[in-house]
Every structure is written in C-alpha cells, then in structure tokens.
Design a protein around this motif. Structure first.
Motif, mmCIF file in Angstrom:
data_model
loop_
_atom_site.group_PDB
_atom_site.id
_atom_site.type_symbol
_atom_site.label_atom_id
_atom_site.label_comp_id
_atom_site.label_asym_id
_atom_site.label_seq_id
_atom_site.Cartn_x
_atom_site.Cartn_y
_atom_site.Cartn_z
ATOM 1 N N TYR A 60 38.132 42.560 44.201
ATOM 2 C CA TYR A 60 39.185 42.728 43.196
ATOM 3 C C TYR A 60 40.151 43.840 43.605
ATOM 4 O O TYR A 60 41.372 43.676 43.567
ATOM 5 N N CYS A 61 39.603 44.983 44.007
ATOM 6 C CA CYS A 61 40.443 46.128 44.376
ATOM 7 C C CYS A 61 41.296 45.816 45.600
ATOM 8 O O CYS A 61 42.459 46.216 45.666
ATOM 9 N N GLN A 64 44.230 43.921 44.419
ATOM 10 C CA GLN A 64 45.175 44.771 43.697
ATOM 11 C C GLN A 64 45.968 45.664 44.652
ATOM 12 O O GLN A 64 47.121 46.006 44.379
ATOM 13 N N SER A 147 50.338 46.616 34.548
ATOM 14 C CA SER A 147 50.463 47.018 35.965
ATOM 15 C C SER A 147 49.393 46.416 36.872
ATOM 16 O O SER A 147 49.067 46.990 37.914
ATOM 17 N N SER A 148 48.847 45.268 36.500
ATOM 18 C CA SER A 148 47.857 44.597 37.348
ATOM 19 C C SER A 148 48.522 43.440 38.080
ATOM 20 O O SER A 148 49.548 42.918 37.647
ATOM 21 N N ASP A 150 48.180 39.797 38.661
ATOM 22 C CA ASP A 150 47.468 38.736 37.948
ATOM 23 C C ASP A 150 47.474 37.421 38.722
ATOM 24 O O ASP A 150 48.379 37.164 39.517
ATOM 25 N N GLN A 217 41.461 44.502 29.172
ATOM 26 C CA GLN A 217 42.725 45.178 29.468
ATOM 27 C C GLN A 217 43.438 45.611 28.180
ATOM 28 O O GLN A 217 43.992 46.706 28.107
#
Length: 300
Positions: A60-61, A64, A147-148, A150, A217
C-alpha cells in the motif's frame, strides 16, 4: 531532510521482527513520508516477513509513494502465488496507483487470476491507468481532501441518492461503483457515511474491504455500527475484517476501543494483528501527539 544513515535506522526498526507490530507500522509510514530509493529498499525487504498484514501495508505504501523504482518488486509480489491474497491484491493496486503504462501488460494478464480479489484489483488498476491517460482526466479537476492515491477517481455527481444507488448496483462495472464510493467519501457527512456503510453488505469482498477503508479515512462515527457488525462475523473474509478493525481504530471512539480489545485474540492472525495496530492508532488519535509516523523523532 534526514540523512541516509537516519533512514537506515528507521528501516532497521521496520525490518526487526522482534519489535512490536505497531512500532514497525509507524516506521513504515515514516519511510513512506520520507520517500526515496533507500526507504523503498527497506520497505521491499519486508515482503519476506511472516506478517501478511505488514506486507500488505508495505505494498500500500509503495503505491502511495508513486515511485517507479518500486515497480519491479511489486510485479514480483503480484506474480507470487505463495503470497497471501491480500498482499498480491495490494501489489496490484499499488501498480495502478503508480499509474505507468508499462505495467498494463502484466495487469491485464492477472485480470483473469483465479483469485477473484486479485483479478478484480487488476481490472480496477487497468481502468485507473486508462483513465489517467484519457481525455476525460484532462477535463476533470476534482481534489481529494484525503490526499490519498485512490484506485478510482470520484464522480462529479453530488446527489447522495444517485451516488448510493450506483454504489450498491452490482450490475454496474466495479470501477463505476468505486467512483461513487470515493464521491461519497469526499462529501464526508453522516449521511454519506451511512450510505457507504450499506456497501459492507455487498457481495464482493474486495468492494467491502474498500468500503471499510474509506470509512476509516472519514473517521465518522456513523459507520461504526456496520464496521463492528462485519468485524464480528467470523465467516466474513479476513481482508474485510482486518480493514474494519483498522477503520475502527481510526475513528477512535470509546466503543471502538472495547470492540478492538475483544478481538485481539481472534483465530485469524490478520485480524488479531489488525486490532493490535488499530489500538495503537486509536491511542494516537486520542492523544495530543503531533504525528503518527514518528519513528524519526523517537530515534532522535
């Protein structure tokens, strides 16, 4: 900017399996925020870890961070059928988040993976990359208040009834339903949280897991009841239950605390670990600490 030596010290915390998982999570998010190839190298090292939860969060990171340097390893993880489903899924989603046309071939190949969550993720990733390079993208200027990065862009539609109808219509393409999902998240009201929570009753485990993620979130207490319901269902997909636990930790209400404590001994490892991490997040949310990703400060 921290020195390479400092980044390596944070990486050592992340990769130390003897340390508590919440401490390693904080190190992971510190590295995500710092970025760069050294940080990515340490995150990548964790794909050999015993914890599927940690490996999933590493993928995931990397998504991102949107650094192309991570692509080869993410492709390897996606291809590795020995990895847990939630790890492979997150690797596919991360490739979509980075958004390079160069990965379209591998993503399309895994759109037919026998594991439905992996297949659906790759289908979404393909559609996201196609959207990124489309004329439609050039016309849209919607901002993400969270600010993700998606897996799908929000719709321009703002009518809650219309958005919920699209969200719950299982005849629509999953990408369109995800777009409705992120629109509801961005509205960020009690009504939109309740509309989203209905999605936790839909048939796709991948979809339910993403619903739980966006409710986390939003940090809106209106979603607590349904999140607790899905966490408490032992026959629910573990990747959904894990995301429900983390969402409850983010919402950080007192009733979330008691629920998470109840499931720290769950039979599913990923649920137990998620509750452990979620309790740390809840403690952070209830504290006056400046930031969650605080490993650099602690090491200093």
């Amino acid at each position: 900017m921290p020195s390479t030596v400092e980044i390596k010290r944070i990486g050592a915390v992340l990769c130390d399996e003897a340390r508590p998982l919440p401490e390693r999570f904080r190190a992971l998010f510190t590295l995500r925020n710092l970025g760069g190839e050294t940080a990515i190298d340490y995150i990548v090292e964790c794909f050999s870890d015993q914890s599927a939860l940690l490996k999933h969060e590493c993928a995931y990171c990397l998504g991102q961070m949107q650094d192309k340097y991570a692509i080869p390893k993410l492709v390897t993880v996606l291809k590795d059928t020995k990895q847990d489903t939630m790890v492979r899924h997150e690797a596919g989603e991360a490739l979509g988040a980075i958004g390079c046309n160069s990965v379209m071939g591998i993503l399309k190949e895994y759109c037919n993976d026998p594991i439905i969550e992996v297949a659906e993720t790759c289908q979404l990733a393909v559609e996201r990359i196609e959207w990124l390079h489309s004329k439609e993208k050039q016309k849209e200027s919607s901002k993400n208040p969270f600010s993700s990065v998606d897996p799908a862009p929000p719709l321009t539609e703002e009518d809650l009834v219309v958005l919920q109808r699209k969200l719950l219509d299982e005849k629509l393409p999953l990408f369109d339903r995800y777009r409705a999902m992120f629109s509801l998240r961005n509205i960020n009201s009690d009504a939109s949280a309740l509309a989203l929570a209905e999605g936790l009753k839909c048939s796709s485990a991948l979809f339910r897991h993403e619903i739980a993620y966006v409710l986390g979130q939003m940090q809106n207490a209106a979603g607590i009841k349904q999140l607790k319901c899905n966490l408490q269902q032992e026959d629910e997909n573990p990747m959904v239950r894990h995301e429900c636990a983390e969402a409850l930790g983010s919402i950080a209400a007192q009733e979330c605390l008691h629920t998470l404590q109840d499931f720290t001994q769950d039979k599913e490892v990923v649920v137990r670990e998620s509750c452990e991490v979620a309790l740390d997040m809840l403690q952070y949310e209830q504290s006056e600490d400046f930031q969650y990703a605080d490993t650099l400060v602690k090491l200093s």
